[in-house]
Design an enzyme around this catalytic site. Structure first.
Site, PDB file in Angstrom:
ATOM      1  CB  CYS A   1       3.244  -8.283   0.930  1.00  0.00           C
ATOM      2  SG  CYS A   1       4.478  -7.483  -0.086  1.00  0.00           S
TER       3      CYS A   1
ATOM      4  CG  ASP B   1       7.386  -5.442   1.030  1.00  0.00           C
ATOM      5  OD1 ASP B   1       7.007  -4.994   2.122  1.00  0.00           O
ATOM      6  OD2 ASP B   1       8.103  -6.448   0.910  1.00  0.00           O
TER       7      ASP B   1
ATOM      8  CB  CYS C   1      10.481  -8.038   4.015  1.00  0.00           C
ATOM      9  SG  CYS C   1      10.435  -8.880   2.436  1.00  0.00           S
TER      10      CYS C   1
ATOM     11  CB  CYS D   1      10.307 -10.260  -1.918  1.00  0.00           C
ATOM     12  SG  CYS D   1       9.362 -10.701  -0.477  1.00  0.00           S
TER      13      CYS D   1
END
Lengths: 383, 219
Positions: free
Chosen positions: B36, B38, B63, B107
C-alpha cells in the site's frame, strides 16, 4: 460549511435549466414512448425523444438514427465493445485498446479475452499519450476493433483521435472512442474524428446520472447485450429514460457556443496548477499542453493522498486521489501506474477537477488550504 | 452513509499524539508496506531497570487509519513494560479506535508491527538474539495472521481465505479461497509474499487462486 466541489470528473451539478426542462416529464408527460399507432400521450413523447436524438446527433455531426440512448458511459462502452466484437467475430478475433482506459472499457476487453478474443493492450508514455506508430504496428489482418479514449479520466491527457482515425482509415478496423471526459471541452465531430462509435455520458456535462449515448455509424454491425423489446433500433431494449434524454438534450444545448466557459475553466485550471506547484516537492501528472480544461492532477511527495483528501474534506473541499489507500482494490491507481510512475508518485497524487460553477475565489481557498495541509502532514512524515 | 471513521479515529488523525522523533532513542523501527506504500517509523526510550517504555514517538507516511493507529498504540504502549507492550495486538488497537472499516484494518497491523520491531530491536541490542528456527506450517500461519482480509477486516486465516499450505524445499505453495479476478486478489497475494519471503529459509512463495470461489468471499 460552504462546499468546494472539485470532483467534477466524477460527476457534475445538474444545470437548473436542465432540471427545468426535465420536470414536466415526470408528472405531465409520463406515458411510455411508443409507436405512431399508439395513444396521443405516447406519440407526443416519442416525438420529443426524436427531437432530442436529432439535437444530439447534430451536436456530434451524426445522423439521428446513429444515436442510441443508454444508461451512461459504462453501458455505452460495454455495448460498443462487446456488441461490435461479437458481431464481427467472423472477420477476425484481434481487438486493441489502451492500458489507461476506463474500467468499463478494460473490463469489457477482459470479458472478450475470456471468450477467446486476442487482445492487445497498448502502452502509454509518461504523460499518458498513446504512440501512433505503436497503434499502426499493432494492427493485423485479423484486427476488428480499436478503442482509444479521447481523454482519460485521471490526468486528462487528450489523445489524437482524428490522427488515429486517419491512420486506420484504409484498414478494416472499427474505431471506438470513449469521449466522455472530453464532452463540453473538445469539439466532437464524428466525421472529422474518423470514429465509427463514440461514447458520451450526461453526468459529466451537467445532465443527470443514468443517461448516456452511444453513437454508432449506420453500417457498423453490432449485437445487443440486453434482450427485450424493440426500443432504440432493437439495439438497446428497455423503456427509454425519458426525463434523462430530455435533460441530456438540454445539457447539450448549453454546451453549444460555450467557448467563453471553456476559456474561463482553462484559466482557473492554470491558476490552480501554478499555485499548487509553488508547494515544493510537487509535480504535475499528465501533460501541461495536451490537457483537458478541467483536470488538475498533482503529486505532493512525502505525504499520502487519502490523508490529504480527508483533511481537505474536513475543510469542505472535495477531491480524489490515486493512492492505494483510497482505491477499492487497495492497489495504486492503474492509470498512473500505466504511465510508469513509481509507488510514491501515485501515493501522494491528488486530482482536482473543475466545472463552470467553480470560481477564482474557490481556487484561491483550495490552494491555500492544500498548502497548509501538506505542510502539516510533511511534519509528521518520516521521509 | 457518513465518513467511515469513528470520532476517535478522526481525533487521532487530525490531532495525533506522540508525533515526532526521540533524539537519543534506545530503539528505532521502520515498518513499511511496499504494497500500500505506507510507512511508520517508531522511536522508543526504555528505562534499563524497570524495562518500562518511558517515551515513545512516531512518524507516519500513511493514510488516516495509519496515522490514527500509530497515535493510539503509542498511547497504549507508553508506561508499559516492553513485555506488556509486546502483547498489544492490532485487535486491541482497533477496538480502542472504535473499529476501523474492514479494508483499513491492515493499517493497524503495520503500526503494531512497528512497535513489535522496535521492541525486538531493543531486545537484540541487549543480548537477546534468537536462534534460527526452520519454517514450518505453524510459523507460516502465525505470519499469515498478520495479513488482513480486506473483505472482512479480520485476518486471512480466521476468515478461511487460506485453503491449503504446503512447504517443500524452501518453496511455500498457498492455495487461496479467492478467484483470481477478485478485486482484492492482487493485493492479498502480494501481502502474503511480502510476509513470507523474508523468512530466512524460504526461496519462493507460490500462490494460486480458486476460480470457483468467486462468491464465497463476500462481506
Amino acid at each position: 460549511m460552504k462546499g468546494y466541489y472539485f470532483d467534477n470528473i466524477a460527476a457534475t451539478k445538474v444545470d437548473k435549466e436542465v432540471i427545468k426542462a426535465m420536470l414536466p416529464y415526470f408528472d405531465t408527460y409520463y406515458a411510455m414512448p411508443s409507436s405512431q399507432f399508439s395513444h396521443q400521450p405516447g406519440i407526443f413523447i416519442t416525438d420529443k425523444i426524436e427531437q432530442a436524438r436529432k439535437n444530439i446527433a447534430h451536436f456530434i455531426n451524426a445522423d439521428k438514427d446513429e444515436i442510441i440512448f443508454t444508461s451512461g458511459e459504462t453501458e455505452s462502452n460495454n455495448l460498443a465493445i462487446k456488441g461490435v466484437a461479437r458481431a464481427n467475430k467472423k472477420r477476425g478475433n484481434h481487438i486493441i485498446t489502451v492500458k489507461n482506459e476506463h474500467r468499463s472499457v478494460l473490463n469489457s476487453f477482459k470479458t472478450l479475452e475470456k471468450e477467446g478474443f486476442d487482445v492487445t493492450y497498448l502502452d502509454v508514455d509518461g504523460e499518458g499519450s498513446v504512440d501512433l506508430q505503436q497503434i499502426k504496428d499493432s494492427i493485423r489482418d485479423n484486427t476488428i476493433l480499436l478503442s482509444v479514449a479521447l481523454v482519460d479520466q485521471v490526468v486528462g491527457t487528450i489523445q489524437p483521435i482524428a490522427e488515429i482515425g486517419k491512420l486506420i482509415k484504409e484498414k478494416q478496423v472499427i474505431f471506438h472512442t470513449n469521449a466522455t471526459y472530453g464532452l463540453g471541452y473538445l469539439p466532437l465531430d464524428v466525421k472529422k474524428m474518423g470514429v465509427d462509435l463514440l461514447t458520451i455520458s450526461g453526468d459529466k456535462a451537467h445532465a443527470p446520472k443514468g443517461i448516456g449515448v452511444l453513437y454508432k455509424r449506420k453500417d457498423i454491425n453490432i449485437n445487443r447485450i440486453f434482450d427485450g423489446n424493440f426500443n432504440e433500433f432493437y439495439i438497446r431494449p428497455g423503456i427509454e429514460n425519458v426525463p434523462g434524454i430530455i435533460g441530456f438534450s438540454k445539457a447539450v444545448d448549453l454546451l453549444k457556443h460555450n467557448e467563453n466557459t471553456i476559456e474561463k475553466i482553462n484559466e482557473l485550471r492554470d491558476i490552480l496548477i501554478d499555485k499548487l506547484l509553488t508547494i515544493g516537492d510537487s509535480v504535475l501528472n499528465g501533460s501541461r499542453t495536451k490537457r483537458v480544461a478541467n483536470n488538475v492532477n498533482i503529486t505532493f511527495y512525502k505525504v499520502e493522498g487519502e490523508s490529504v483528501m480527508l483533511h481537505l474534506d474536513m475543510n469542505g473541499i472535495s477531491v480524489t486521489t490515486g493512492s492505494a489507500c483510497f482505491s477499492r482494490s487497495l492497489e495504486p491507481d492503474y492509470v498512473l501506474s500505466s504511465m510508469g510512475f513509481d509507488h510514491e508518485r501515485i501515493h501522494g497524487s491528488i486530482r482536482y477537477s473543475l466545472s463552470k460553477y467553480n470560481t477564482k475565489e474557490e481556487v484561491e481557498y483550495v490552494s491555500e488550504k492544500t498548502k497548509k495541509i501538506i505542510k502539516r502532514l510533511r511534519e509528521i512524515s518520516p521521509l | 452513509m457518513s465518513i467511515p471513521y469513528t470520532k476517535k479515529i478522526l481525533e487521532n488523525f487530525l490531532h495525533p499524539k506522540n508525533v515526532g522523533e526521540i533524539k537519543n532513542a534506545d530503539a528505532i523501527a521502520t515498518e513499511g508496506s511496499s504494497i500500500c506504500g505506507d510507512v511508520v517509523k517508531l522511536f522508543i526510550k526504555v528505562d534499563p531497570k524497570t524495562h518500562k517504555i518511558v517515551d515513545i514517538k512516531f512518524k507516519s507516511y500513511g493514510c488516516a487509519a495509519n496515522i490514527a493507529t500509530a497515535s493510539i498504540i503509542t498511547e497504549l504502549a507508553k508506561g508499559k513494560t516492553i513485555n506488556k507492550a509486546k502483547k498489544i495486538s492490532w485487535e486491541k488497537a482497533n477496538k480502542e479506535l472504535g473499529g476501523l472499516p474492514p479494508v483499513k484494518v491492515h493499517c493497524a497491523v503495520l503500526a503494531i508491527d512497528a512497535l513489535k520491531s522496535a521492541i525486538d530491536n531493543y531486545e537484540q541490542a541487549h543480548g537477546l538474539i534468537r536462534e534460527k528456527v526452520p519454517t514450518d506450517g505453524k510459523i507460516i500461519i502465525k505470519r499469515l495472521r498478520h495479513i488482513i482480509n480486506p473483505i472482512f477486516g479480520k485476518d486471512v486465516v480466521s476468515t478461511k481465505l487460506i485453503k491449503e499450505i504446503k512447504i517443500k524445499d524452501g518453496i511455500i505453495s498457498i492455495k487461496m479461497n479467492l478467484a483470481p479476478d477478485h478485486q482484492f486478489y492482487n493485493n492479498i497475494s502480494d501481502e502474503i509474499k511480502e510476509r513470507l519471503e523474508p523468512l530466512w529459509d524460504v526461496k519462493k512463495v507460490d500462490i494460486v487462486g480458486d476460480l470457483d470461489s468467486l462468491t464465497s468471499q463476500k462481506s
